[in-house]
Structure formats: C-alpha cells, structure tokens
Design an enzyme around this catalytic site. Structure first.
Site, mmCIF file in Angstrom:
data_model
loop_
_atom_site.group_PDB
_atom_site.id
_atom_site.type_symbol
_atom_site.label_atom_id
_atom_site.label_comp_id
_atom_site.label_asym_id
_atom_site.label_seq_id
_atom_site.Cartn_x
_atom_site.Cartn_y
_atom_site.Cartn_z
ATOM 1 N N ASN A 14 0.832 -1.214 0.000
ATOM 2 C CA ASN A 14 0.000 0.000 0.000
ATOM 3 C C ASN A 14 0.861 1.256 0.000
ATOM 4 O O ASN A 14 0.535 2.232 -0.678
ATOM 5 C CB ASN A 14 -0.938 0.017 1.203
ATOM 6 N N ILE A 88 -1.306 3.297 18.367
ATOM 7 C CA ILE A 88 -0.723 4.651 18.369
ATOM 8 C C ILE A 88 -0.852 5.251 19.779
ATOM 9 O O ILE A 88 -1.950 5.303 20.333
ATOM 10 C CB ILE A 88 -1.455 5.554 17.346
ATOM 11 N N HIS A 104 -8.264 -0.681 7.273
ATOM 12 C CA HIS A 104 -8.473 -2.003 7.868
ATOM 13 C C HIS A 104 -9.078 -2.918 6.797
ATOM 14 O O HIS A 104 -10.019 -2.519 6.105
ATOM 15 C CB HIS A 104 -9.423 -1.900 9.066
ATOM 16 N N ASP A 145 -9.048 0.277 15.890
ATOM 17 C CA ASP A 145 -10.115 0.110 14.898
ATOM 18 C C ASP A 145 -11.457 0.713 15.301
ATOM 19 O O ASP A 145 -12.503 0.264 14.853
ATOM 20 C CB ASP A 145 -10.327 -1.386 14.592
ATOM 21 N N GLU A 174 -8.042 -1.881 -1.714
ATOM 22 C CA GLU A 174 -7.120 -0.964 -1.026
ATOM 23 C C GLU A 174 -6.345 -0.129 -2.034
ATOM 24 O O GLU A 174 -6.233 1.094 -1.882
ATOM 25 C CB GLU A 174 -6.146 -1.754 -0.146
HETATM 26 C C1 GRF Z 1 -3.387 -4.336 4.317
HETATM 27 O O1 GRF Z 1 -4.289 -5.367 4.029
HETATM 28 C C2 GRF Z 1 -3.998 -3.331 5.252
HETATM 29 O O2 GRF Z 1 -5.369 -3.219 5.130
HETATM 30 C C3 GRF Z 1 -3.687 -3.896 6.587
HETATM 31 O O3 GRF Z 1 -2.398 -4.467 6.454
HETATM 32 C C4 GRF Z 1 -2.192 -4.846 5.096
HETATM 33 C C5 GRF Z 1 -0.902 -4.234 4.658
HETATM 34 O O4 GRF Z 1 -0.448 -4.751 3.447
HETATM 35 N N1 GRF Z 1 -3.882 -2.944 7.626
HETATM 36 P P1 GRF Z 1 0.797 -4.068 2.749
HETATM 37 O O5 GRF Z 1 1.941 -4.060 3.778
HETATM 38 O O6 GRF Z 1 0.423 -2.682 2.354
HETATM 39 O O7 GRF Z 1 1.153 -4.930 1.577
#
Ligand code: GRF
Length: 189
Positions: A14, A88, A104, A145, A174
């Site tokens: 991400n 956090i 999430h 969350d 995502e």
């Molecule tokens: C994602 O699925 C995000 O929603 C979750 O952790 C994962 C991270 O994946 N909180 P990456 O490290 O971005 O590949």
C-alpha cells in the site's frame, strides 16, 4: 504543498501504491515512511522509491517523545497507517487530532480489534461464511479500529473463495480506494 507521513510494519504494497499515485502530483509530498520493523520489506521498497525511511523501536515509540519530535519536524497534513501493527500512543493522537488515518482489511466494526490483522481477518471472514467483506478507512483514536469511519467499500465473498483469494480482492480495493481517499482528505483532487 501537502505533506504525508506513512507508517508501515510489513510488506508495504500500500505504501508503494500511495507513493506511485502521488509521484507526479506537485501538490503532495511524501515526507517519510516510519516503520517499527527493522527488516520490513517496506524499507526496501522505500529505498527503491527514493523515499525517506526511518525505523524506531518499542521503547522510542512508547517511552520517549522521539517519534512525536520527528513528526513535528515533518509537519504532516496527514499521517497514514498502511499496515502498521502497533497501537498509536496517546501523545501522538493528541498532537495530531483528525490527522491520523488507518486502513483495515474488513468491514468494521466486524473483524476489528487486537489480533485482527492480515490473514487472521480473511481467515475469520472465510470461517464465518460471510457473503461480503471489504475495506474500512477510518480516523485513528486511542482504541484499535474504533475511530470514525471515512469510507467503506465492499466486495462479495463466494463459497469458492479462500482466505488467499479474499486477501487478493481486499488488496485490490485498497489499491484503488486508499490513495483516492487520501487525496480527498488533503483536498488535492
Ligand atoms: C493491508 O491489508 C492493510 O489493510 C492492513 O495491512 C495490510 C498491509 O499490506 N492494515 P501491505 O503491507 O500494504 O502490503
């Protein structure tokens, strides 16, 4: 110019997606990526992407103000948690009200809370025969969350889906929506 600081603990796909999304946007600067894992793949990605990356340990995070000082120096408009697994601390939440967001990989309030991350989430979704799952982008408060939801996007789950195929569908959401929501929050679209 809007500054973003990202936090990540793992692979960082991400993070990479967000960095690439804003690469040619002159209004957005990715100031740094902060990680609590010395050997996280996200740090290699940052190296390749030529993005500042910093590592901190548990003591620095919870018993000192060093991460707070670093954040203040970057003066972020938004702090983005992208696969960051530690809670956090209160001092950061107080210093950056409504400026910390998390993604999430499920439809909160379902499948949230301590221990509900990564494949644990997708396995639980599968085990409970859910017919849908998705992503939740939300503000971060002092409970895991539980901050206000900014955006949820759903995807269907069929009986043929495995935790791995559910993970793939969720990751696709995502990659599509997280950068767009960040851009909206920063009002740079
Ligand atoms: C994602 O699925 C995000 O929603 C979750 O952790 C994962 C991270 O994946 N909180 P990456 O490290 O971005 O590949």
């Amino acid at each position: 110019m809007k500054n973003i600081v990202l936090f990540a603990s793992g692979s960082g796909s991400n993070v990479e997606n967000i960095v690439r999304y804003f690469q040619d946007n002159s209004k957005v600067n990715i100031s740094a990526v902060l990680s609590n894992k010395k050997d996280a793949k996200v740090l290699d990605r940052c190296n390749n992407l030529k993005i500042n990356a910093l590592y901190f340990n548990r003591n620095a995070f919870y018993a000192t103000e060093c991460v707070l000082d670093i954040l203040r120096a970057f003066n972020p408009d938004l702090i983005v948690l992208a696969g960051f697994l530690w809670k956090i601390p209160e001092n950061l939440i107080a210093a950056f009200p409504d400026k910390i967001v998390n993604i999430h990989p499920a439809l909160l309030p379902k499948y949230g809370g301590k221990g509900m991350y990564g494949n644990n989430v997708h396995e639980a979704v599968r085990a409970n025969n859910e017919t849908e799952t998705g992503i939740t982008i939300h503000y971060v408060n002092e409970n895991y969350d539980e901050g206000a939801v900014i955006r949820q996007v759903k995807t269907s789950v069929s009986t043929d889906d495995t935790p791995e195929s559910i993970a793939r569908k969720v990751h696709e959401l995502e990659y599509e929506y997280f950068p767009k929501v960040i851009a909206q929050l920063l009002e740079v679209e």
